[in-house]
Design a protein around this motif. Structure first.
Motif, PDB file in Angstrom:
ATOM      1  N   GLU A 282       0.830  -1.168  -0.249  1.00  0.00           N
ATOM      2  CA  GLU A 282      -0.037   0.087   0.140  1.00  0.00           C
ATOM      3  C   GLU A 282       0.827   1.313  -0.223  1.00  0.00           C
ATOM      4  O   GLU A 282       0.540   2.322  -0.605  1.00  0.00           O
ATOM      5  CB  GLU A 282      -0.959  -0.037   1.164  1.00  0.00           C
ATOM      6  CG  GLU A 282      -1.905   1.186   1.353  1.00  0.00           C
ATOM      7  CD  GLU A 282      -2.732   1.107   2.462  1.00  0.00           C
ATOM      8  OE1 GLU A 282      -3.750   2.043   2.463  1.00  0.00           O
ATOM      9  OE2 GLU A 282      -2.705   0.437   3.519  1.00  0.00           O
ATOM     10  N   LYS A 283       1.803   1.141   0.779  1.00  0.00           N
ATOM     11  CA  LYS A 283       2.873   2.517   0.816  1.00  0.00           C
ATOM     12  C   LYS A 283       3.524   2.419  -0.565  1.00  0.00           C
ATOM     13  O   LYS A 283       3.950   3.676  -0.866  1.00  0.00           O
ATOM     14  CB  LYS A 283       3.929   2.247   2.131  1.00  0.00           C
ATOM     15  CG  LYS A 283       2.975   2.314   3.394  1.00  0.00           C
ATOM     16  CD  LYS A 283       3.780   2.320   4.717  1.00  0.00           C
ATOM     17  CE  LYS A 283       3.062   2.302   5.981  1.00  0.00           C
ATOM     18  NZ  LYS A 283       3.935   2.417   7.077  1.00  0.00           N
ATOM     19  N   LEU A 284       4.084   1.194  -1.123  1.00  0.00           N
ATOM     20  CA  LEU A 284       4.631   1.394  -2.114  1.00  0.00           C
ATOM     21  C   LEU A 284       3.838   1.936  -3.300  1.00  0.00           C
ATOM     22  O   LEU A 284       4.204   2.616  -4.282  1.00  0.00           O
ATOM     23  CB  LEU A 284       5.277   0.028  -2.574  1.00  0.00           C
ATOM     24  CG  LEU A 284       6.532  -0.555  -1.705  1.00  0.00           C
ATOM     25  CD1 LEU A 284       6.631  -1.916  -2.150  1.00  0.00           C
ATOM     26  CD2 LEU A 284       7.741   0.337  -1.856  1.00  0.00           C
ATOM     27  N   ASP A 285       2.486   1.424  -3.572  1.00  0.00           N
ATOM     28  CA  ASP A 285       1.619   2.119  -4.357  1.00  0.00           C
ATOM     29  C   ASP A 285       1.641   3.571  -4.270  1.00  0.00           C
ATOM     30  O   ASP A 285       1.413   4.226  -5.231  1.00  0.00           O
ATOM     31  CB  ASP A 285       0.396   1.496  -4.300  1.00  0.00           C
ATOM     32  CG  ASP A 285       0.321  -0.143  -4.551  1.00  0.00           C
ATOM     33  OD1 ASP A 285       1.121  -0.316  -5.248  1.00  0.00           O
ATOM     34  OD2 ASP A 285      -0.603  -0.823  -4.101  1.00  0.00           O
ATOM     35  N   PHE A 286       1.590   4.147  -3.017  1.00  0.00           N
ATOM     36  CA  PHE A 286       1.317   5.412  -2.781  1.00  0.00           C
ATOM     37  C   PHE A 286       2.811   5.977  -3.542  1.00  0.00           C
ATOM     38  O   PHE A 286       2.725   7.337  -3.983  1.00  0.00           O
ATOM     39  CB  PHE A 286       1.210   5.721  -1.367  1.00  0.00           C
ATOM     40  CG  PHE A 286       0.636   7.080  -0.785  1.00  0.00           C
ATOM     41  CD1 PHE A 286       0.525   8.211  -1.770  1.00  0.00           C
ATOM     42  CD2 PHE A 286       0.268   7.266   0.348  1.00  0.00           C
ATOM     43  CE1 PHE A 286       0.123   9.276  -1.505  1.00  0.00           C
ATOM     44  CE2 PHE A 286      -0.207   8.616   0.620  1.00  0.00           C
ATOM     45  CZ  PHE A 286      -0.317   9.789  -0.277  1.00  0.00           C
ATOM     46  N   ALA A 287       3.847   5.468  -3.137  1.00  0.00           N
ATOM     47  CA  ALA A 287       5.254   6.197  -3.727  1.00  0.00           C
ATOM     48  C   ALA A 287       5.250   6.238  -5.307  1.00  0.00           C
ATOM     49  O   ALA A 287       5.384   7.132  -5.600  1.00  0.00           O
ATOM     50  CB  ALA A 287       6.294   5.166  -3.184  1.00  0.00           C
ATOM     51  N   VAL A 288       4.382   5.387  -5.864  1.00  0.00           N
ATOM     52  CA  VAL A 288       4.821   5.219  -7.195  1.00  0.00           C
ATOM     53  C   VAL A 288       3.475   6.516  -7.703  1.00  0.00           C
ATOM     54  O   VAL A 288       3.904   7.393  -8.555  1.00  0.00           O
ATOM     55  CB  VAL A 288       4.121   3.999  -7.908  1.00  0.00           C
ATOM     56  CG1 VAL A 288       3.615   4.047  -9.325  1.00  0.00           C
ATOM     57  CG2 VAL A 288       4.890   2.768  -7.585  1.00  0.00           C
TER      58      VAL A 288
END
Length: 363
Positions: free
Chosen positions: A216-222
């Motif tokens: 979820e945090k990696l998706d936000f980073a993208v």
């Protein structure tokens, strides 16, 4: 006597009761303005992991002697409601924010443009003598030096997004490290400060690799500009994964969390002559110290850079980039909550269960 828009006999605040003990919502006495200070009615305040560290009594904070009744909160914006007699450049009704490291404006560090390192600095809400902004009102000392007036087009919610985490990342990447267009920048830990670093590095033209345990945090980073991600739980060798993505290592790597694993992973993710930037603070487990591959750092001339906050005089750089549509601090804000929800949000940080920057907007 200081001038005041209105007088109140009490105010609501999220109150410290002991390290690791429940944060409680209570009615407490409101602040009054010192001769050089102002009182600000809080409109918004970010909930930061540094507040969590202080609440837990982690190494940087354990000896500070917070007493029951202390109030954390260091990412606020609001409206001035009381002005000290000696204040010249701040008026009642001004919409303002403050850097969390409050400088006196007179010491050698302040005079040389490094107010974040003021010899007499008072971290808002993170020192016993400074009650913070998890409350309806907070006090700002040395107001003429510390107060940041909100420019046209910058809202209080923008300023909450710009609080400790965003401007710390900006200072880290723009003033302390040497990030240039086309560089590879690895960000280890995609909490509020890490996601801010992703957005800022992308704005600077860098190619960003985001590293975290949670998709979820990696998706936000993208969404914020990362072009590659590494789920640290899904790979056996995080530095190796970053080295492979970047064809030899990152030019700049940021530890945005502060645990031993992310610090070492960050250093080992670098190419020769790379720069490691330490933003995250350690927890009680590390005790303020992390062992590092010093021989590797010597052999590859790797630079280790520490950074904290941002000097007050450099806020205008961010404001110009916001005005130009290049930076959007509010994009890192994940949710708005009430003061009553603050204890639960701090508790969620114990297990890294927050995404982005939660902001209090209801007091």
């Amino acid at each position: 006597m200081p001038a005041s828009v209105d007088q109140v006999s009490s105010m609501r605040a999220a109150v410290f009761t002991g390290h690791g003990d429940p944060i409680e919502i209570r009615d407490i006495d409101p602040p009054t303005a010192s001769e050089t200070g102002v009182v600000v009615e809080t409109e918004v305040c970010g909930i930061c992991r540094s507040d969590w560290h202080a609440w837990q009594g982690d190494p940087l904070w354990e000896s500070r002697g917070f007493e029951e009744g202390h109030v954390f909160g260091h990412e606020p914006a609001g409206t001035v409601v009381e002005v000290g007699d000696e204040v010249e450049h701040v008026d009642e009704g001004d919409q303002v924010a403050v850097p969390f490291n409050l400088g006196d404006g007179t010491c050698p560090s302040c005079r040389n443009g490094h107010s974040n390192l003021c010899d007499n600095r008072i971290p808002l809400g993170l020192a016993p003598e400074s009650r913070g902004a998890f409350a309806e009102r907070f006090h700002v000392p040395w107001a003429d030096f510390n107060v940041v007036h909100l420019p046209d087009g910058v809202s209080p919610i923008d300023m909450a997004g710009l609080g400790c985490r965003f401007m710390t990342s900006f200072h880290a990447l723009v003033h302390r490290a040497d990030v240039t267009a086309g560089d590879w920048v690895a960000v280890h830990g995609c909490g509020g400060v890490g996601l801010s670093a992703v957005h800022i590095a992308d704005t600077l033209g860098a190619n960003v690799v985001a590293v975290d345990l949670f998709d979820e945090k990696l998706d936000f980073a993208v969404e914020l500009g990362a072009i590659e991600t590494v789920n640290a739980e899904a790979v056996d060798d995080v530095p190796g994964a970053v080295q492979e993505i970047t064809d030899g290592g990152a030019d700049v790597s940021v530890d945005a969390l502060g645990i031993a694993e992310t610090c070492r992973n960050s250093v080992q993710s670098l190419r020769k002559l790379g720069q490691h930037v330490q933003v995250g603070l350690t927890s009680r487990e590390e005790g303020g110290e992390v062992s590092l591959p010093t021989d590797l750092m010597v052999a590859q001339e790797i630079e280790f850079i520490g950074t904290i906050g941002m000097p007050r005089p450099r806020y205008d750089e961010i404001f110009r980039m916001i005005a130009g549509g290049k930076l959007d601090p509010a994009s890192v804000i994940s949710e708005t909550v009430s003061l009553d929800q603050t204890p639960a949000k701090l508790e969620a940080m114990t297990t890294f269960d927050t995404v982005g920057i939660p902001v209090i907007d209801e007091f």
